[in-house]
Design a protein around this motif. Structure first.
Motif, PDB file in Angstrom:
ATOM      1  N   ASP A  77       9.041  78.707  73.651  1.00 34.73           N
ATOM      2  CA  ASP A  77       9.515  78.374  72.319  1.00 34.73           C
ATOM      3  C   ASP A  77      10.559  79.416  71.913  1.00 34.73           C
ATOM      4  O   ASP A  77      10.257  80.596  71.831  1.00 34.73           O
ATOM      5  CB  ASP A  77       8.324  78.387  71.350  1.00 34.73           C
ATOM      6  N   GLN A 136      12.189  79.467  69.001  1.00 33.96           N
ATOM      7  CA  GLN A 136      12.254  79.655  67.555  1.00 33.96           C
ATOM      8  C   GLN A 136      11.775  81.063  67.204  1.00 33.96           C
ATOM      9  O   GLN A 136      10.900  81.610  67.857  1.00 33.96           O
ATOM     10  CB  GLN A 136      11.363  78.633  66.844  1.00 33.96           C
ATOM     11  N   GLN A 174      14.060  78.156  62.753  1.00 33.18           N
ATOM     12  CA  GLN A 174      13.172  77.115  63.257  1.00 33.18           C
ATOM     13  C   GLN A 174      13.958  75.815  63.347  1.00 33.18           C
ATOM     14  O   GLN A 174      14.543  75.371  62.377  1.00 33.18           O
ATOM     15  CB  GLN A 174      11.959  76.955  62.353  1.00 33.18           C
ATOM     16  N   ASN A 175      13.992  75.239  64.518  1.00 34.93           N
ATOM     17  CA  ASN A 175      14.676  73.973  64.742  1.00 34.93           C
ATOM     18  C   ASN A 175      13.807  73.147  65.679  1.00 34.93           C
ATOM     19  O   ASN A 175      13.044  72.316  65.239  1.00 34.93           O
ATOM     20  CB  ASN A 175      16.083  74.209  65.308  1.00 34.93           C
ATOM     21  N   THR A 176      13.914  73.419  66.986  1.00 31.39           N
ATOM     22  CA  THR A 176      13.001  72.827  67.960  1.00 31.39           C
ATOM     23  C   THR A 176      12.599  73.948  68.918  1.00 31.39           C
ATOM     24  O   THR A 176      13.212  75.008  68.927  1.00 31.39           O
ATOM     25  CB  THR A 176      13.662  71.696  68.772  1.00 31.39           C
ATOM     26  N   THR A 177      11.604  73.699  69.737  1.00 31.84           N
ATOM     27  CA  THR A 177      11.151  74.753  70.648  1.00 31.84           C
ATOM     28  C   THR A 177      12.196  75.098  71.700  1.00 31.84           C
ATOM     29  O   THR A 177      12.166  76.179  72.270  1.00 31.84           O
ATOM     30  CB  THR A 177       9.840  74.350  71.350  1.00 31.84           C
ATOM     31  N   SER A 187      17.410  76.763  69.001  1.00 29.95           N
ATOM     32  CA  SER A 187      17.208  77.525  67.775  1.00 29.95           C
ATOM     33  C   SER A 187      18.498  78.249  67.366  1.00 29.95           C
ATOM     34  O   SER A 187      18.927  79.172  68.048  1.00 29.95           O
ATOM     35  CB  SER A 187      16.077  78.536  67.991  1.00 29.95           C
TER      36      SER A 187
END
Length: 159
Positions: A40, A42, A66-69, A72
């Protein structure tokens, strides 16, 4: 007529001057988890250094958003014009240093200890896009060795 021209010229100068003062100096980019890696990206630490070997304290640090794993974005604001090296990493074991199994990336290359990739040039009043920083799981090279003295202590056999 002359008063209006002078007043108009002063207004134009003020608008130009104020406009140039409001331009932010920024660095933006996106952390991307390399295909085939798990993790991840993020809330990674994104740091700027002045030395290519990434030693000393970071000049500035932000957390990626925070966006997607696997994707980022990050943004530095209020930077001083100059040349920097970018290191992004997620401290998975909490030891405070880049170490085995942390997720790591640099601008313009693949992270190896003591190598900060390529420079990022920051110019006053401009937004620089560092592009995609490819993040990989870092694997330390670990070697174990043992030895035994032989031939009256003049040689060592290593295993």
């Amino acid at each position: 007529m002359l008063k209006k021209t002078v007043l108009l010229a002063l207004i134009v100068i003020a608008v130009v001057f104020m406009g140039s003062c409001t331009k932010a100096t920024k660095l933006v980019g996106t952390l991307i988890l390399q295909t085939g890696q798990s993790g991840d990206v993020q809330n990674c630490r994104v740091q700027l250094f002045v030395s290519q070997d990434l030693t000393g304290n970071a000049v500035k640090e932000v957390a990626s958003k925070q966006n997607t794993t696997v994707n980022s974005p990050f943004e530095f604001t209020e930077l001083v014009e100059g040349y920097y090296y970018l290191l992004a990493w997620k401290d998975l074991n909490g030891d405070g240093v880049v170490s085995d199994r942390d997720i790591v990336g640099i601008h313009g290359g693949t992270y190896t200890p003591g190598h900060g990739g390529t420079q990022v040039t920051i110019k006053d009043g401009k937004t620089e896009d560092a592009g995609e920083i490819v993040m990989l799981i870092y694997k330390e090279l670990k070697i174990s060795a043992s030895g035994q003295r032989v031939n009256g202590g003049t040689e060592t056999n290593l295993t």
